[in-house]
Scaffold this active site. Structure first.
Site, PDB file in Angstrom:
ATOM      1  N   ASP A  67      -9.038  24.703  -7.565  1.00 29.56           N
ATOM      2  CA  ASP A  67      -9.366  25.225  -6.074  1.00 29.56           C
ATOM      3  C   ASP A  67      -8.475  26.651  -6.119  1.00 29.56           C
ATOM      4  O   ASP A  67      -7.747  27.140  -7.359  1.00 29.56           O
ATOM      5  CB  ASP A  67      -8.925  24.570  -5.009  1.00 29.56           C
ATOM      6  CG  ASP A  67      -7.623  23.993  -5.181  1.00 29.56           C
ATOM      7  OD1 ASP A  67      -6.589  24.591  -6.069  1.00 29.56           O
ATOM      8  OD2 ASP A  67      -7.337  22.913  -4.646  1.00 29.56           O
ATOM      9  N   ASN A 134      -4.274  13.682   4.122  1.00 29.76           N
ATOM     10  CA  ASN A 134      -5.364  13.367   4.856  1.00 29.76           C
ATOM     11  C   ASN A 134      -6.538  12.838   3.923  1.00 29.76           C
ATOM     12  O   ASN A 134      -7.617  12.796   4.311  1.00 29.76           O
ATOM     13  CB  ASN A 134      -5.841  14.510   5.634  1.00 29.76           C
ATOM     14  CG  ASN A 134      -6.292  15.672   4.988  1.00 29.76           C
ATOM     15  OD1 ASN A 134      -6.257  15.597   3.716  1.00 29.76           O
ATOM     16  ND2 ASN A 134      -6.519  16.978   5.512  1.00 29.76           N
ATOM     17  N   HIS A 136      -7.839  14.478   1.145  1.00 30.80           N
ATOM     18  CA  HIS A 136      -8.453  15.706   0.716  1.00 30.80           C
ATOM     19  C   HIS A 136      -8.318  15.873  -0.945  1.00 30.80           C
ATOM     20  O   HIS A 136      -7.153  15.254  -1.567  1.00 30.80           O
ATOM     21  CB  HIS A 136      -8.111  17.025   1.294  1.00 30.80           C
ATOM     22  CG  HIS A 136      -6.706  17.848   1.042  1.00 30.80           C
ATOM     23  ND1 HIS A 136      -6.231  18.319   1.720  1.00 30.80           N
ATOM     24  CD2 HIS A 136      -6.008  17.690  -0.134  1.00 30.80           C
ATOM     25  CE1 HIS A 136      -5.007  18.732   1.213  1.00 30.80           C
ATOM     26  NE2 HIS A 136      -5.094  18.142   0.125  1.00 30.80           N
TER      27      HIS A 136
HETATM   28  P1  PGA Z   1       0.918  17.885  -3.699  1.00 29.84           P
HETATM   29  O1  PGA Z   1      -0.540  18.303  -2.951  1.00 29.84           O
HETATM   30  O2  PGA Z   1       0.527  17.605  -4.988  1.00 29.84           O
HETATM   31  O3  PGA Z   1       1.644  18.972  -3.418  1.00 29.84           O
HETATM   32  O4  PGA Z   1       1.195  16.978  -2.719  1.00 29.84           O
HETATM   33  C1  PGA Z   1      -1.648  17.388  -3.155  1.00 29.84           C
HETATM   34  C2  PGA Z   1      -2.748  18.014  -2.479  1.00 29.84           C
HETATM   35  O5  PGA Z   1      -2.721  18.411  -1.270  1.00 29.84           O
HETATM   36  O6  PGA Z   1      -3.930  17.683  -2.742  1.00 29.84           O
END
Ligand code: PGA
Length: 244
Positions: A67, A134, A136
């Protein structure tokens, strides 16, 4: 979905890297999708050490960023592209010759996203994914369509707040570009990586809750080759290891 739970974060990192090295040895031109975020940082550091030690090569791998944040300065170090460069691509002697990333400043974002999907093809050989609080995956927020392709998305408030860790300023992004659930679900092998106590709740919901696009990660329970790698803290609310 296979559940792999480890006693320590270091055991979690060692095992993910060991299997990843094996995939790269078996398939040197592996088509891989990689996330930024804090979760994989230790894994990328270990893979960089492995590559420098000659235990594995990324040279023929085809690497795609999962992304990208929009609305930021192109040089912002918190952008996915720059994070992946810093943590992996620039940290190995023979970097992958193919590294694709999304350009959120492209004048025609729909075209940029179509071109990205065309470059990916049917799906990845291997996708590494973090998981949001959440549920995602990438920037596929709750409610994302299962047949969604690479596209521009608006970020949820919790996602914006958690992204504050990635930036040295307060101008937090509220949108981004993400590979869609269609490609996630079409990929041959998918790994969801989670460490730390903050992820325990969403991991429990993902494994035991309803399979629903309200929690995008739960959709991976229908994927034929998905593994969930958790350390003890992220897996603290789960009971039985094994196949789910
Ligand atoms: P993080 O983010 O690895 O910084 O916890 C994961 C995400 O939000 O997909």
């Amino acid at each position: 979905m296979n559940l792999l739970r480890f006693d320590s974060e270091s055991a979690w990192i060692r095992t993910v890297c060991s299997v990843w090295r094996d995939r790269l040895r078996t398939t040197p031109d592996l088509k891989i999708c990689l996330p930024a975020g804090t979760t994989p940082a230790g894994i990328y550091a270990e893979m960089s050490r492995s590559a420098r030690a000659g235990l594995v090569s990324f040279e023929r791998a085809r690497v795609f960023a999962l992304d990208e944040f929009g609305g930021l300065d192109p040089d912002d170090p918190g952008r996915t592209r720059h994070t992946l460069h810093r943590q992996l691509i620039d940290a190995i002697d023979q970097p992958p010759t193919v590294f694709h990333f999304l350009d959120p400043d492209h004048p025609d974002l729909a075209q940029e996203c179509r071109d990205y999907d065309a470059a990916i093809g049917e799906g990845f050989d291997l996708m590494l994914l973090g998981i949001g609080l959440n549920g995602h995956l990438g920037m596929n927020e709750p409610g994302s369509p299962v047949d969604g392709s690479t596209r521009r998305v608006e970020l949820e408030g919790t996602t914006i707040q958690s992204s504050a860790r990635y930036f040295a300023h307060q101008n937090l992004p509220h949108w981004g570009l993400t590979v869609g659930m269609k490609t996630v679900l079409a990929s041959k092998e998918v790994w969801v990586l989670a460490n730390g106590a903050a992820k325990a709740g969403i991991i429990q919901q993902t494994v035991r809750g309803d399979i629903s696009s309200a929690n995008p990660a739960s959709l991976l329970r229908r994927h034929p080759n998905c593994s969930l790698f958790v350390d003890a803290a992220a897996g603290a609310l789960l009971d039985t290891p094994g196949r789910l």
